[in-house]
Design a protein around this motif. Structure first.
Motif, short mmCIF file in Angstrom:
data_model
loop_
_atom_site.label_atom_id
_atom_site.label_comp_id
_atom_site.label_asym_id
_atom_site.label_seq_id
_atom_site.Cartn_x
_atom_site.Cartn_y
_atom_site.Cartn_z
N LYS A 97 0.82 -1.21 0.00
CA LYS A 97 0.00 0.00 0.00
C LYS A 97 0.86 1.26 0.00
CE LYS A 97 -0.44 0.36 4.97
NZ LYS A 97 -1.25 0.13 6.12
N ASN A 98 2.11 1.14 0.41
CA ASN A 98 3.01 2.30 0.46
C ASN A 98 3.73 2.57 -0.85
OD1 ASN A 98 2.39 2.54 3.24
ND2 ASN A 98 3.96 1.05 3.75
N LEU A 99 3.60 1.67 -1.82
CA LEU A 99 4.29 1.84 -3.10
C LEU A 99 3.47 2.72 -4.04
CD1 LEU A 99 5.60 -1.79 -3.76
CD2 LEU A 99 6.80 0.12 -2.68
N GLU A 100 4.15 3.45 -4.89
CA GLU A 100 3.51 4.34 -5.86
C GLU A 100 3.45 3.72 -7.25
OE1 GLU A 100 2.17 7.45 -5.34
OE2 GLU A 100 2.49 7.17 -3.19
N CYS A 101 3.30 2.42 -7.33
CA CYS A 101 3.29 1.75 -8.63
C CYS A 101 1.98 0.98 -8.80
CB CYS A 101 4.48 0.80 -8.73
SG CYS A 101 4.47 -0.51 -7.49
N GLN A 102 1.77 0.47 -10.01
CA GLN A 102 0.58 -0.34 -10.29
C GLN A 102 0.75 -1.73 -9.69
OE1 GLN A 102 -1.17 -0.23 -14.24
NE2 GLN A 102 0.24 1.43 -14.74
#
Length: 141
Positions: free
Chosen positions: A31-36
């Protein structure tokens, strides 16, 4: 038929036990990642009957794959570059776990000193038993 596009670069977590993908999502901190991220639940599998799959776009430097070995060491990790699988990794139980599981012993130092990391070491690989580094309390699945 459901169609989830392929990855140009990233990882695919395959052969996840059906229903376990959200646990993995949580453990890896996705949930902390900025990717798909694509989560496929209850996909048909000739080998497993049903399975979950997680596709993560981008590099894997931010991911601690040792946690996957603890959750389920039968998961296959496929590394994707330029739309091709360039590596398949098998998982094993990690020798240590930090802040993945928590000590239940009320007399453990981690109960008193809240900022201490919860560190467990693999005491019995056959039974998948971990023990607290501080008090030696047993933690088994």
């Amino acid at each position: 038929m459901l169609n989830i596009s392929g990855l140009r670069e990233g990882i695919v977590l395959d052969h996840i036990q059906a229903g376990k993908s959200m646990d993995i999502y949580h453990y890896l901190g996705l949930k902390n990642l900025e990717c798909q991220i694509a989560i496929i639940k209850n996909a048909r599998s000739s080998k497993m009957g049903r399975k979950d799959i997680i596709k993560i776009e981008g590099s894997l430097e931010a991911l601690d794959l040792d946690i996957l070995g603890y959750v389920d060491h039968n998961i296959t990790v496929n590394i994707i570059r330029d739309n091709q699988i360039v590596e398949k990794r098998s998982l094993k139980l990690p020798k240590t776990l930090t802040n993945v599981i928590h000590c239940k012993n009320p007399r453990c130092i981690t109960s008193i000193e809240q900022e201490l990391p919860h560190i467990f070491y693999l005491a019995d690989p056959e039974r998948e038993v971990y023990r607290c580094k501080y008090c030696d309390e047993k933690y088994g699945k």
